[in-house]
Design a protein around this motif. Structure first.
Motif, PDB file in Angstrom:
ATOM      1  N   LEU A  23     -12.623   2.328  12.444  1.00 22.65           N
ATOM      2  CA  LEU A  23     -11.965   2.817  11.244  1.00 22.65           C
ATOM      3  C   LEU A  23     -10.518   3.110  11.585  1.00 22.65           C
ATOM      4  N   LEU A  24      -9.612   2.722  10.706  1.00 24.15           N
ATOM      5  CA  LEU A  24      -8.198   3.084  10.834  1.00 24.15           C
ATOM      6  C   LEU A  24      -7.781   3.829   9.577  1.00 24.15           C
ATOM      7  N   ALA A  25      -6.977   4.866   9.761  1.00 27.24           N
ATOM      8  CA  ALA A  25      -6.441   5.620   8.630  1.00 27.24           C
ATOM      9  C   ALA A  25      -4.946   5.795   8.830  1.00 27.24           C
ATOM     10  N   GLY A  26      -4.191   5.676   7.743  1.00 24.34           N
ATOM     11  CA  GLY A  26      -2.749   5.843   7.802  1.00 24.34           C
ATOM     12  C   GLY A  26      -2.248   6.713   6.665  1.00 24.34           C
ATOM     13  N   SER A  27      -1.201   7.491   6.936  1.00 21.29           N
ATOM     14  CA  SER A  27      -0.613   8.367   5.933  1.00 21.29           C
ATOM     15  C   SER A  27       0.796   8.742   6.371  1.00 21.29           C
ATOM     16  N   GLN A  28       1.582   9.273   5.438  1.00 21.63           N
ATOM     17  CA  GLN A  28       2.883   9.860   5.784  1.00 21.63           C
ATOM     18  C   GLN A  28       2.737  11.324   6.164  1.00 21.63           C
ATOM     19  N   SER A  64       1.794  11.668  -0.160  1.00 17.50           N
ATOM     20  CA  SER A  64       0.822  12.209   0.795  1.00 17.50           C
ATOM     21  C   SER A  64      -0.483  11.420   0.781  1.00 17.50           C
ATOM     22  N   GLY A  65      -0.441  10.184   0.240  1.00 17.35           N
ATOM     23  CA  GLY A  65      -1.646   9.380   0.093  1.00 17.35           C
ATOM     24  C   GLY A  65      -2.180   8.850   1.416  1.00 17.35           C
ATOM     25  N   LEU A  66      -3.392   8.291   1.352  1.00 19.55           N
ATOM     26  CA  LEU A  66      -4.137   7.877   2.547  1.00 19.55           C
ATOM     27  C   LEU A  66      -4.658   6.458   2.355  1.00 19.55           C
ATOM     28  N   ILE A  67      -4.514   5.636   3.395  1.00 23.88           N
ATOM     29  CA  ILE A  67      -5.198   4.351   3.440  1.00 23.88           C
ATOM     30  C   ILE A  67      -6.262   4.430   4.523  1.00 23.88           C
ATOM     31  N   VAL A  68      -7.482   3.964   4.205  1.00 20.89           N
ATOM     32  CA  VAL A  68      -8.599   3.979   5.146  1.00 20.89           C
ATOM     33  C   VAL A  68      -9.178   2.575   5.198  1.00 20.89           C
ATOM     34  N   MET A  69      -9.392   2.056   6.419  1.00 23.32           N
ATOM     35  CA  MET A  69      -9.817   0.677   6.613  1.00 23.32           C
ATOM     36  C   MET A  69     -11.058   0.604   7.482  1.00 23.32           C
ATOM     37  N   ASN A  70     -12.000  -0.241   7.080  1.00 24.62           N
ATOM     38  CA  ASN A  70     -13.193  -0.539   7.862  1.00 24.62           C
ATOM     39  C   ASN A  70     -12.991  -1.888   8.547  1.00 24.62           C
ATOM     40  N   CYS A  90       0.837  -1.209   0.000  1.00 25.22           N
ATOM     41  CA  CYS A  90       0.000   0.000   0.000  1.00 25.22           C
ATOM     42  C   CYS A  90       0.869   1.257   0.000  1.00 25.22           C
ATOM     43  N   LYS A  91       1.896   1.273   0.840  1.00 29.26           N
ATOM     44  CA  LYS A  91       2.783   2.440   0.898  1.00 29.26           C
ATOM     45  C   LYS A  91       3.456   2.662  -0.448  1.00 29.26           C
ATOM     46  N   PHE A 150       3.378   3.542   8.153  1.00 28.19           N
ATOM     47  CA  PHE A 150       2.858   4.893   7.987  1.00 28.19           C
ATOM     48  C   PHE A 150       3.166   5.732   9.227  1.00 28.19           C
ATOM     49  N   ALA A 151       3.607   6.957   8.997  1.00 31.24           N
ATOM     50  CA  ALA A 151       4.068   7.820  10.090  1.00 31.24           C
ATOM     51  C   ALA A 151       2.926   8.313  10.961  1.00 31.24           C
ATOM     52  N   TYR A 152       1.748   8.476  10.364  1.00 34.51           N
ATOM     53  CA  TYR A 152       0.603   9.026  11.099  1.00 34.51           C
ATOM     54  C   TYR A 152      -0.570   8.056  10.991  1.00 34.51           C
TER      55      TYR A 152
END
Length: 253
Positions: free
Chosen positions: A214-219, A166-172, A159-160, A194-196
């Motif tokens: 919900l989980l979200a990850g991004s740099q 600056s992309g985003l991963i969002v998980m249900n 995914c990374k 992911f840093a954040y």
């Protein structure tokens, strides 16, 4: 309840039915349900454009708030096509493992776009170009929960690689309470890449109830407006183990 369709696919037992009550709300609803009464999607027949469930409304807010100019989105898990239906066909590439689910989304829920590929989401994502996607959405379930190969460290590495910087991963996700061992493990594994990270929980009446996360990850830092999170509350998750891919022992012989 009026049963419209029922079948067994290689992945699920699937039912489609109409009902006049859904989670205590009166109206006219059409529901896609998997085994063990696991509702995968629902449509308000009186207002088909209305998004009934909280989690897609919250996921859409996270996406739009953090990626204001969305160009390319990769969605794993189609259901009735709620999230893919909200965004344009040009923006979304959708992967669904079960052909029957896609056919039902078209026949009973009005999905008209031609952007769904049948196959394994991880395998198809692996073959995509690097840094091409603004957003990756994971909303895939079997009767046992989210498939392990979609929550492992190697998957998040993929995914990374496919997201832009600056992309985003969002998980249900689903789990029990705010100290669920598997949800903590997914959070810790996502944090390896992911840093954040932001985590959210939809409160329920009983602590033993299955709850929606919900989980979200991004740099980049992840923003949101609480009033647009459809009842999901920001939470801190505990430390968990790192999820690895399972080794096929037959390949070692």
């Amino acid at each position: 309840m009026e049963l419209l369709f029922k079948t067994s696919s290689p992945n699920h037992e699937i039912s489609v039915y109409d009902t006049t009550e859904l989670y205590g709300e009166k109206g006219r609803f059409r529901v896609l349900e998997f085994s063990n009464s696991a509702i995968q999607g629902a449509m308000d027949l009186n207002d088909p454009a209305h998004i009934l469930f909280e989690y897609p409304r919250a996921m859409i807010h996270l996406i739009e708030y953090n990626i204001p100019s969305i160009e390319k989105m990769f969605i794993i898990g189609h259901g009735i096509g709620t999230i893919a239906g909200y965004f344009s066909e040009e923006q979304c590439k959708v992967v669904e493992i079960d052909q029957t689910v896609v056919e039902l989304s078209r026949k009973f829920f009005g999905y008209r776009k031609d952007n769904v590929r049948i196959g394994d989401g991880r395998q198809i994502l692996t073959n995509e170009k690097q840094h091409v996607y603004d957003t990756i959405v994971l909303d895939a379930f079997t009767e046992k929960g989210t498939p392990t190969h979609l929550i492992s460290k190697p998957f998040f590495e993929i995914c990374k690689e496919k997201l832009d910087p600056s992309g985003l991963i969002v998980m249900n996700l689903f789990g029990k309470g705010d100290n669920d061992q598997l949800v903590n493990a997914i959070h810790s594994t996502l944090s390896e890449e992911f840093a954040y990270i932001q985590a959210f929980l939809l409160p329920s009446e009983g602590t033993a109830d299955i709850q929606n996360f919900l989980l979200a990850g991004s740099q980049e830092p992840i923003g949101f407006q609480a009033r647009h999170m459809a009842g999901f509350a920001q939470i801190e998750l505990g430390q968990g183990y790192i999820i690895r891919d399972k080794v096929d022992r037959s390949e070692l012989n």
